[in-house]
Write a protein that holds these residues in place. Structure first.
Motif, PDB file in Angstrom:
ATOM      1  N   ASP A  74     -42.445  13.981   5.534  1.00  0.00           N
ATOM      2  CA  ASP A  74     -43.677  14.765   6.295  1.00  0.00           C
ATOM      3  C   ASP A  74     -43.807  15.854   4.965  1.00  0.00           C
ATOM      4  O   ASP A  74     -45.198  16.723   4.409  1.00  0.00           O
ATOM      5  N   ASP A  75     -43.058  15.435   3.703  1.00  0.00           N
ATOM      6  CA  ASP A  75     -43.139  16.456   3.144  1.00  0.00           C
ATOM      7  C   ASP A  75     -42.736  15.750   1.292  1.00  0.00           C
ATOM      8  O   ASP A  75     -42.211  14.559   1.315  1.00  0.00           O
ATOM      9  N   ARG A  76     -43.675  15.992   0.091  1.00  0.00           N
ATOM     10  CA  ARG A  76     -43.655  15.123  -0.700  1.00  0.00           C
ATOM     11  C   ARG A  76     -42.281  15.134  -1.400  1.00  0.00           C
ATOM     12  O   ARG A  76     -41.716  13.628  -2.006  1.00  0.00           O
ATOM     13  N   GLU A  77     -41.401  15.718  -1.484  1.00  0.00           N
ATOM     14  CA  GLU A  77     -39.916  16.026  -2.123  1.00  0.00           C
ATOM     15  C   GLU A  77     -38.957  14.946  -1.449  1.00  0.00           C
ATOM     16  O   GLU A  77     -37.973  14.122  -2.161  1.00  0.00           O
ATOM     17  N   VAL A  78     -38.889  14.809   0.059  1.00  0.00           N
ATOM     18  CA  VAL A  78     -38.804  13.730   0.715  1.00  0.00           C
ATOM     19  C   VAL A  78     -38.896  12.943  -0.012  1.00  0.00           C
ATOM     20  O   VAL A  78     -38.421  11.441   0.050  1.00  0.00           O
ATOM     21  N   ALA A  79     -40.320  12.382   0.304  1.00  0.00           N
ATOM     22  CA  ALA A  79     -41.118  11.237  -0.109  1.00  0.00           C
ATOM     23  C   ALA A  79     -40.561  11.119  -1.194  1.00  0.00           C
ATOM     24  O   ALA A  79     -40.417   9.480  -1.779  1.00  0.00           O
ATOM     25  N   LYS A  80     -40.453  11.262  -2.824  1.00  0.00           N
ATOM     26  CA  LYS A  80     -40.335  11.483  -3.573  1.00  0.00           C
ATOM     27  C   LYS A  80     -38.681  10.219  -3.769  1.00  0.00           C
ATOM     28  O   LYS A  80     -38.524   9.383  -4.651  1.00  0.00           O
ATOM     29  N   GLN A  81     -37.775  10.242  -3.141  1.00  0.00           N
ATOM     30  CA  GLN A  81     -36.247  10.034  -2.641  1.00  0.00           C
ATOM     31  C   GLN A  81     -36.351   8.541  -3.118  1.00  0.00           C
ATOM     32  O   GLN A  81     -35.533   7.514  -3.375  1.00  0.00           O
ATOM     33  N   TYR A  82     -37.794   8.325  -2.554  1.00  0.00           N
ATOM     34  CA  TYR A  82     -37.688   6.371  -2.092  1.00  0.00           C
ATOM     35  C   TYR A  82     -38.785   5.502  -3.082  1.00  0.00           C
ATOM     36  O   TYR A  82     -38.666   4.448  -3.461  1.00  0.00           O
ATOM     37  N   SER A  83     -38.784   6.279  -4.497  1.00  0.00           N
ATOM     38  CA  SER A  83     -39.524   6.272  -5.711  1.00  0.00           C
ATOM     39  C   SER A  83     -38.693   4.952  -6.198  1.00  0.00           C
ATOM     40  O   SER A  83     -37.708   5.293  -6.117  1.00  0.00           O
ATOM     41  N   GLY A  84     -38.780   4.002  -6.538  1.00  0.00           N
ATOM     42  CA  GLY A  84     -38.211   2.626  -7.197  1.00  0.00           C
ATOM     43  C   GLY A  84     -37.584   2.144  -6.539  1.00  0.00           C
ATOM     44  O   GLY A  84     -36.837   1.261  -7.047  1.00  0.00           O
ATOM     45  N   TYR A  85     -37.802   2.300  -4.865  1.00  0.00           N
ATOM     46  CA  TYR A  85     -37.277   1.105  -3.885  1.00  0.00           C
ATOM     47  C   TYR A  85     -37.947   0.214  -3.700  1.00  0.00           C
ATOM     48  O   TYR A  85     -38.915  -0.260  -4.027  1.00  0.00           O
ATOM     49  N   GLU A  86     -37.543  -1.013  -3.718  1.00  0.00           N
ATOM     50  CA  GLU A  86     -37.909  -2.594  -3.098  1.00  0.00           C
ATOM     51  C   GLU A  86     -38.426  -2.612  -1.726  1.00  0.00           C
ATOM     52  O   GLU A  86     -37.383  -1.889  -1.474  1.00  0.00           O
ATOM     53  N   ILE A  87     -39.915  -3.227  -2.008  1.00  0.00           N
ATOM     54  CA  ILE A  87     -40.182  -2.708   0.220  1.00  0.00           C
ATOM     55  C   ILE A  87     -39.635  -4.147   0.145  1.00  0.00           C
ATOM     56  O   ILE A  87     -39.840  -5.721  -0.459  1.00  0.00           O
TER      57      ILE A  87
END
Length: 177
Positions: A74-87
């Motif tokens: 629920d936080d932008r900074e936490v979500a940022k850690q998933y950038s660049g991941y393949e789904i």
């Protein structure tokens, strides 16, 4: 239960960046239609050897792409850690296709041979050419007369036979193209 190996997963898209301030992420989907990626509910995110299982609790189309919310993020900074991941999802979660239809990942790596038994190379990847057809991107390898890259439309006129068992695709294609 035997743990899944990296080759047991199929990449359905990737997380490109964050969206907004409430933990949403921007998703680039390879599925057709693109919002089908949301139907899987849970995704395995992969970056290198790093695997993370996440649950998608909301998602929607946004512009030319998708946005999704991961449960508990629920936080932008936490979500940022998933950038660049393949789904990814396990292969066994994909719907079964009708006879003669194939998922793109099944065609990648197959040898491409002409009707005159000339090896053109292997399928490196496929790309969409819009609503008309898909295109095989064939890269020459050590078993070819040349190392050229060829773009072959994935249509019945040129692709005559696909044999996953034999590991080859038979094409009616002039090697000079």
């Amino acid at each position: 239960m035997t743990p899944l190996k990296p080759e047991d997963y199929v990449v359905l898209g990737n997380i490109s960046s964050v969206y907004g301030i409430k933990g949403w992420v921007k998703v680039y989907s390879y599925t057709e239609p693109m919002d089908r990626i949301l139907e899987y509910g849970s995704w395995t995110l992969r970056k290198g050897q790093d695997l993370i299982l996440v649950e998608v609790d909301k998602g929607r189309s946004h512009g030319k792409g998708m946005v999704a919310h991961l449960k508990g993020v629920d936080d932008r900074e936490v979500a940022k850690q998933y950038s660049g991941y393949e789904i990814c999802v396990p292969q066994d979660r994909l719907p079964e296709l009708p006879e003669g239809d194939y998922y793109w990942y099944e065609l990648e790596g197959l040898a491409v041979v002409t009707t005159k038994d000339v090896r053109l190379g292997v399928v490196d990847y496929l790309m969409s050419a819009g609503s008309s057809n898909d295109v095989l991107v064939v890269k020459g390898d050590q078993h070819c007369a040349d190392r050229r890259e060829r773009l072959i439309p994935y249509v019945d006129q040129f692709v005559l036979d696909v044999s996953l068992e034999a590991g080859r695709i038979l094409v009616d294609w002039d090697p000079e193209f």
